[in-house]
Design a protein around this motif. Structure first.
Motif, mmCIF file in Angstrom:
data_model
loop_
_atom_site.group_PDB
_atom_site.id
_atom_site.type_symbol
_atom_site.label_atom_id
_atom_site.label_comp_id
_atom_site.label_asym_id
_atom_site.label_seq_id
_atom_site.Cartn_x
_atom_site.Cartn_y
_atom_site.Cartn_z
ATOM 1 N N ARG A 250 0.830 -1.206 0.000
ATOM 2 C CA ARG A 250 0.000 0.000 0.000
ATOM 3 C C ARG A 250 0.868 1.262 0.000
ATOM 4 N NH1 ARG A 250 -2.956 -1.352 3.768
ATOM 5 N NH2 ARG A 250 -1.968 -0.256 5.512
ATOM 6 N N LYS A 251 1.994 1.237 0.727
ATOM 7 C CA LYS A 251 2.892 2.390 0.740
ATOM 8 C C LYS A 251 3.439 2.672 -0.654
ATOM 9 C CE LYS A 251 4.518 2.104 5.532
ATOM 10 N NZ LYS A 251 5.700 1.900 6.410
ATOM 11 N N TRP A 252 3.806 1.591 -1.359
ATOM 12 C CA TRP A 252 4.324 1.767 -2.717
ATOM 13 C C TRP A 252 3.257 2.348 -3.619
ATOM 14 C CZ3 TRP A 252 8.869 0.756 -5.553
ATOM 15 C CH2 TRP A 252 9.958 0.356 -4.772
ATOM 16 N N GLU A 253 2.043 1.827 -3.533
ATOM 17 C CA GLU A 253 0.963 2.287 -4.401
ATOM 18 C C GLU A 253 0.593 3.733 -4.111
ATOM 19 O OE1 GLU A 253 -2.090 -0.546 -3.696
ATOM 20 O OE2 GLU A 253 -1.210 -2.099 -4.974
ATOM 21 N N GLU A 254 0.796 4.174 -2.860
ATOM 22 C CA GLU A 254 0.474 5.552 -2.492
ATOM 23 C C GLU A 254 1.657 6.492 -2.716
ATOM 24 O OE1 GLU A 254 -0.717 5.234 1.548
ATOM 25 O OE2 GLU A 254 -2.697 4.401 1.112
ATOM 26 N N GLY A 255 2.760 5.938 -3.199
ATOM 27 C CA GLY A 255 3.923 6.774 -3.480
ATOM 28 C C GLY A 255 4.774 7.078 -2.270
ATOM 29 N N ARG A 256 4.537 6.391 -1.145
ATOM 30 C CA ARG A 256 5.317 6.614 0.081
ATOM 31 C C ARG A 256 6.457 5.597 0.115
ATOM 32 N NH1 ARG A 256 2.741 5.625 4.690
ATOM 33 N NH2 ARG A 256 0.995 4.448 3.801
ATOM 34 N N VAL A 257 7.510 5.916 -0.628
ATOM 35 C CA VAL A 257 8.635 4.995 -0.784
ATOM 36 C C VAL A 257 9.845 5.542 -0.038
ATOM 37 C CG1 VAL A 257 10.091 3.782 -2.435
ATOM 38 C CG2 VAL A 257 7.737 4.367 -3.048
ATOM 39 N N ASP A 258 10.509 4.682 0.718
ATOM 40 C CA ASP A 258 11.694 5.078 1.480
ATOM 41 C C ASP A 258 12.924 4.941 0.587
ATOM 42 O OD1 ASP A 258 13.517 5.727 3.391
ATOM 43 O OD2 ASP A 258 13.324 3.866 4.548
ATOM 44 N N TYR A 259 13.101 5.918 -0.327
ATOM 45 C CA TYR A 259 14.175 5.823 -1.309
ATOM 46 C C TYR A 259 15.560 5.857 -0.668
ATOM 47 C CZ TYR A 259 10.644 6.734 -4.880
ATOM 48 O OH TYR A 259 9.550 6.658 -5.702
ATOM 49 N N MET A 260 15.699 6.472 0.503
ATOM 50 C CA MET A 260 17.004 6.580 1.139
ATOM 51 C C MET A 260 17.251 5.466 2.154
ATOM 52 S SD MET A 260 18.050 9.178 -0.442
ATOM 53 C CE MET A 260 19.578 9.502 0.446
ATOM 54 N N GLY A 261 16.252 4.643 2.418
ATOM 55 C CA GLY A 261 16.381 3.581 3.422
ATOM 56 C C GLY A 261 16.248 2.203 2.823
ATOM 57 N N LYS A 262 15.279 1.440 3.363
ATOM 58 C CA LYS A 262 15.145 0.037 2.957
ATOM 59 C C LYS A 262 14.642 -0.114 1.531
ATOM 60 C CE LYS A 262 10.589 -0.262 5.164
ATOM 61 N NZ LYS A 262 9.846 -0.250 3.923
ATOM 62 N N ASP A 263 14.078 0.956 0.948
ATOM 63 C CA ASP A 263 13.614 0.882 -0.433
ATOM 64 C C ASP A 263 14.624 1.481 -1.412
ATOM 65 O OD1 ASP A 263 11.203 -0.255 0.373
ATOM 66 O OD2 ASP A 263 10.315 1.700 0.770
ATOM 67 N N ALA A 264 15.847 1.738 -0.923
ATOM 68 C CA ALA A 264 16.879 2.272 -1.808
ATOM 69 C C ALA A 264 17.185 1.274 -2.910
ATOM 70 C CB ALA A 264 18.146 2.588 -1.009
ATOM 71 N N PHE A 265 17.658 1.782 -4.043
ATOM 72 C CA PHE A 265 17.892 0.910 -5.196
ATOM 73 C C PHE A 265 18.883 -0.198 -4.856
ATOM 74 C CE2 PHE A 265 20.486 -0.185 -8.902
ATOM 75 C CZ PHE A 265 19.508 -0.652 -9.753
ATOM 76 N N ALA A 266 19.928 0.137 -4.095
ATOM 77 C CA ALA A 266 20.939 -0.867 -3.766
ATOM 78 C C ALA A 266 20.335 -2.020 -2.972
ATOM 79 C CB ALA A 266 22.075 -0.214 -2.974
ATOM 80 N N ARG A 267 19.420 -1.707 -2.029
ATOM 81 C CA ARG A 267 18.791 -2.752 -1.228
ATOM 82 C C ARG A 267 17.888 -3.627 -2.094
ATOM 83 N NH1 ARG A 267 18.314 -1.633 4.209
ATOM 84 N NH2 ARG A 267 17.410 -3.728 4.337
ATOM 85 N N ILE A 268 17.134 -3.004 -2.988
ATOM 86 C CA ILE A 268 16.253 -3.759 -3.879
ATOM 87 C C ILE A 268 17.075 -4.634 -4.808
ATOM 88 C CG2 ILE A 268 14.540 -3.549 -5.725
ATOM 89 C CD1 ILE A 268 13.587 -0.973 -4.414
ATOM 90 N N GLN A 269 18.200 -4.079 -5.314
ATOM 91 C CA GLN A 269 19.058 -4.847 -6.203
ATOM 92 C C GLN A 269 19.622 -6.074 -5.503
ATOM 93 O OE1 GLN A 269 19.742 -3.976 -9.584
ATOM 94 N NE2 GLN A 269 20.453 -6.084 -9.562
ATOM 95 N N GLU A 270 19.999 -5.930 -4.214
ATOM 96 C CA GLU A 270 20.524 -7.057 -3.446
ATOM 97 C C GLU A 270 19.480 -8.165 -3.327
ATOM 98 O OE1 GLU A 270 21.755 -5.539 0.291
ATOM 99 O OE2 GLU A 270 23.465 -4.415 -0.519
ATOM 100 N N LYS A 271 18.239 -7.794 -3.038
ATOM 101 C CA LYS A 271 17.177 -8.795 -2.892
ATOM 102 C C LYS A 271 16.884 -9.487 -4.219
ATOM 103 C CE LYS A 271 14.858 -6.750 1.101
ATOM 104 N NZ LYS A 271 13.588 -6.226 1.640
#
Length: 277
Positions: A250-271
């Motif tokens: 729901r956070k993603w769909e509402e645009g509330r993304v933690d780009y500097m934290g756990k939703d940073a590109f590097a973290r997503i790339q690792e997963k």
């Protein structure tokens, strides 16, 4: 490409286009629509664009107005930089030239869900394979078909992928270890206790958790000691309740993304890398 676009087929040929290539906007064809465009990464262009934004701003208050103002010669300079409308078709527009849509609609490459209502704002019936909305009419039948396709892809491909990624995240959280505050490594003398060395732990305040088990580290040699560093700022904190998969979605769909934290590109790339291994 905007997040509200849906690619229907391979469009690698766009990489052969020059900057700035884009399709005309359906509302004002002398301007290009910035939902899909080709550009060449450049720090010089970026700096000039930022300067233009400060000095001139955007005539529509968004990226499209800014980009059209910056690349102001797009409409007349080079026709080869005009992408066919099939690369950026507005799904919600009721076209007055229906014969053209009937003839070319099947060749659409990218659908753009313009307007305030996005596909994720609709409800979807899995049994019927169609979206549910009272606002949809027969005049927007092609729009309905594109919405159904978006939801079909999301339900069959994206949802299972999110579930797997969430499973990996939950597995990682279970393996988290407790850290502690320490001031230095304590090199012990040669002892007969299986050559183990201990990390001295300072006393913790009443607000922190109590550690009841010894914390062991591997045997440290003289060379290791020279390379070792002092741990001074590690602390113990109570585990914060992890949000559920539904809350994260729901956070993603509402645009509330933690780009500097756990939703940073590097973290997503690792997963993603771990998932694809």
């Amino acid at each position: 490409m905007d997040a509200d676009t849906l690619v229907l087929c391979n469009i690698d040929e766009l990489f052969d286009r020059e900057e700035l290539s884009a399709a005309p906007d359906s509302g004002w064809p002398d301007c290009f629509n910035s939902g899909v465009f080709v550009f060449q990464p450049s720090l010089e262009t970026h700096n000039l664009l930022m300067q233009h934004a400060v000095e001139c701003g955007s005539f529509d208050g968004a990226d499209q107005g800014l980009l059209n103002s910056f690349f102001s010669n797009w409409a007349t300079s080079d026709i080869h930089k005009h992408l066919p409308f099939l690369y950026n078709l507005s799904s919600s527009t009721i076209y007055t030239y229906r014969p053209a849509f009937t003839k070319f609609g099947s060749d659409v490459k990218v659908v753009h869900f313009l307007g305030p209502s996005k596909p994720w704002h609709y409800k979807y019936n899995r049994q019927t394979g169609s979206v549910i909305s009272e606002s949809l009419t027969s005049d927007s039948q092609h729009h309905v078909s594109f919405l159904d396709l978006w939801w079909k892809i999301y339900d069959e491909s994206i949802v299972p992928f999110f579930d797997k990624v969430q499973h990996v995240a939950e597995h990682e959280s279970q393996e988290q270890t407790i850290s502690c505050r320490a001031t230095k490594f304590w090199k012990s003398s040669n002892s007969s206790q299986e050559h183990k060395q201990y990390l001295p732990v300072q006393e913790f305040s009443e607000q922190t958790l109590e550690i009841t088990l010894p914390i062991l580290i591997p045997e440290v040699t003289e060379k290791d000691v020279e390379l070792a560093f002092s741990v001074t700022e590690l602390s113990i904190q109570q585990k914060v309740k992890e949000p559920s998969a539904e809350e994260e979605r729901r956070k993603w769909e509402e645009g509330r993304v933690d780009y500097m934290g756990k939703d940073a590109f590097a973290r997503i790339q690792e997963k993603l890398d771990r998932f694809l291994q």
